[in-house]
Design an enzyme around this catalytic site. Structure first.
Site, PDB file in Angstrom:
ATOM      1  N   SER A  21       0.814  -1.211   0.000  1.00  7.65           N
ATOM      2  CA  SER A  21       0.000   0.000   0.000  1.00  7.65           C
ATOM      3  C   SER A  21       0.851   1.267   0.000  1.00  7.65           C
ATOM      4  CB  SER A  21      -0.906   0.028   1.231  1.00  7.65           C
ATOM      5  OG  SER A  21      -1.684  -1.139   1.300  1.00  7.65           O
TER       6      SER A  21
HETATM    7  N1  SAH Z   1      -0.741  -5.172   4.023  1.00  9.50           N
HETATM    8  C1  SAH Z   1       0.009  -5.421   2.808  1.00  9.50           C
HETATM    9  C2  SAH Z   1      -0.752  -5.039   1.564  1.00  9.50           C
HETATM   10  C3  SAH Z   1      -1.541  -6.170   1.160  1.00  9.50           C
HETATM   11  S1  SAH Z   1      -2.316  -6.177  -0.407  1.00  9.50           S
HETATM   12  C4  SAH Z   1       1.344  -4.756   2.823  1.00  9.50           C
HETATM   13  O1  SAH Z   1       1.669  -4.018   3.767  1.00  9.50           O
HETATM   14  O2  SAH Z   1       2.103  -4.987   1.902  1.00  9.50           O
HETATM   15  C5  SAH Z   1      -3.646  -7.235   0.070  1.00  9.50           C
HETATM   16  C6  SAH Z   1      -3.252  -8.655   0.400  1.00  9.50           C
HETATM   17  O3  SAH Z   1      -4.420  -9.314   0.875  1.00  9.50           O
HETATM   18  C7  SAH Z   1      -2.768  -9.438  -0.800  1.00  9.50           C
HETATM   19  O4  SAH Z   1      -1.507  -9.967  -0.540  1.00  9.50           O
HETATM   20  C8  SAH Z   1      -3.815 -10.533  -0.952  1.00  9.50           C
HETATM   21  O5  SAH Z   1      -3.296 -11.756  -1.407  1.00  9.50           O
HETATM   22  C9  SAH Z   1      -4.352 -10.651   0.452  1.00  9.50           C
HETATM   23  N2  SAH Z   1      -5.683 -11.260   0.578  1.00  9.50           N
HETATM   24  C10 SAH Z   1      -6.757 -11.139  -0.244  1.00  9.50           C
HETATM   25  N3  SAH Z   1      -7.814 -11.837   0.236  1.00  9.50           N
HETATM   26  C11 SAH Z   1      -7.395 -12.414   1.398  1.00  9.50           C
HETATM   27  C12 SAH Z   1      -8.018 -13.268   2.362  1.00  9.50           C
HETATM   28  N4  SAH Z   1      -9.264 -13.667   2.225  1.00  9.50           N
HETATM   29  N5  SAH Z   1      -7.273 -13.658   3.418  1.00  9.50           N
HETATM   30  C13 SAH Z   1      -5.988 -13.265   3.572  1.00  9.50           C
HETATM   31  N6  SAH Z   1      -5.358 -12.467   2.697  1.00  9.50           N
HETATM   32  C14 SAH Z   1      -6.039 -12.046   1.620  1.00  9.50           C
END
Ligand code: SAH
Length: 261
Positions: free
Chosen positions: A106
């Site tokens: 993000s």
């Molecule tokens: N917090 C992260 C940004 C994540 S982007 C950072 O600091 O880099 C969102 C993430 O959520 C992705 O990696 C995606 O694979 C994950 N995601 C999507 N659906 C999900 C679910 N149901 N459970 C766990 N992770 C999930």
């Protein structure tokens, strides 16, 4: 005569100067690679620290982030280490970046805002859904929280684990690979829950895992979402809508689950 003497003296002088220069450069030439690389590393680190400082001022403070613990944490965590394949200097730009598998780390402001909205006090226990790069988890750990983070995509979860360990967050951050829809009940209740993927609706199990007074910070919606904060009260939940945001979609069970509040 006078002239000739002057030239000779000048020549002698020049010889002395060039000999001294030679002596001066000799150790540099011999030990140059080690000394030079150290110097290079230091100036690279200084450059990245000043980029972090600029990020704090221009992207966070200028947009209203005030929580010193958030600012200090983001001043400390080396964001570039969590953005593999990216030129280190670019990691501090005012934007999200691809981390592979169609997912993103993000934008710094969003990480700061979500961390501030969590309103945690030490000691704190926080659940994150969507480990992604591991950066948000590291920021929360740097704020003094014990972090539990769940990632759906195995390759990302494994990489984030490796980076978190390498950066010294091994103890503070527990990770798991799986669908975060059901939360992590073994470690509940949490002082805050951050969902970093866009949910079409608020997962009830996450609300259930908040302690009274704790907050769930979650982007809700489809293509465009609103960042919502749900606070658990003695007698139910209070909902606040913060700003419009764009996150990658939350996948898995949330797509089939019955609507929450
Ligand atoms: N917090 C992260 C940004 C994540 S982007 C950072 O600091 O880099 C969102 C993430 O959520 C992705 O990696 C995606 O694979 C994950 N995601 C999507 N659906 C999900 C679910 N149901 N459970 C766990 N992770 C999930």
């Amino acid at each position: 005569m006078h002239d000739i003497d002057l030239k000779a003296a000048l020549r002698r002088g020049l010889r002395t100067v060039s000999f001294s220069l030679f002596l001066l450069l000799l150790p540099l030439a011999c030990g140059g690679s080690a000394g030079g690389a150290d110097g290079e590393e230091k100036s690279k680190n200084d450059d990245l620290a000043s980029r972090r400082e600029a990020m704090i001022k221009m992207q966070l403070v200028a947009r209203g982030i005030r929580d010193e613990r958030v600012l200090d944490a983001m001043r400390t965590v080396p964001r570039h280490r969590f953005a593999p394949g990216l030129d280190a200097a670019r990691a501090y730009d005012d934007r999200p970046h691809s981390i592979g598998e169609g997912q993103t780390i993000s934008q710094p402001y969003i990480v700061a805002l979500m961390s501030e909205l969590a309103r945690v006090d030490r000691p704190c226990r926080v659940l994150e859904i969507g480990t992604g790069s591991g950066y948000q988890a590291a920021v929360l750990a740097e704020m003094g929280c014990d972090v539990y983070s769940i990632e759906l995509i195995e390759s990302l979860g494994i990489r984030a684990r490796r980076i978190l360990d390498a950066q010294g967050y091994g103890e503070r951050v527990q990770t798991r690979i799986g669908d975060g829809y059901a939360g992590w009940p073994e470690h509940a209740p949490f002082d805050a829950i951050l969902v970093t993927a866009a949910a079409p609706r608020v997962p009830q199990p996450l609300l259930d895992q908040l302690r009274v007074g704790a907050r769930l910070v979650i982007p809700v919606g489809d293509f465009r979402q609103n960042l919502e904060v749900h606070t658990r009260r003695e007698d139910g939940f209070e909902r606040e809508t913060m700003i419009g945001v764009r996150f990658v979609p939350m996948r898995g069970e949330v797509r089939e689950a019955p609507a929450g509040p």
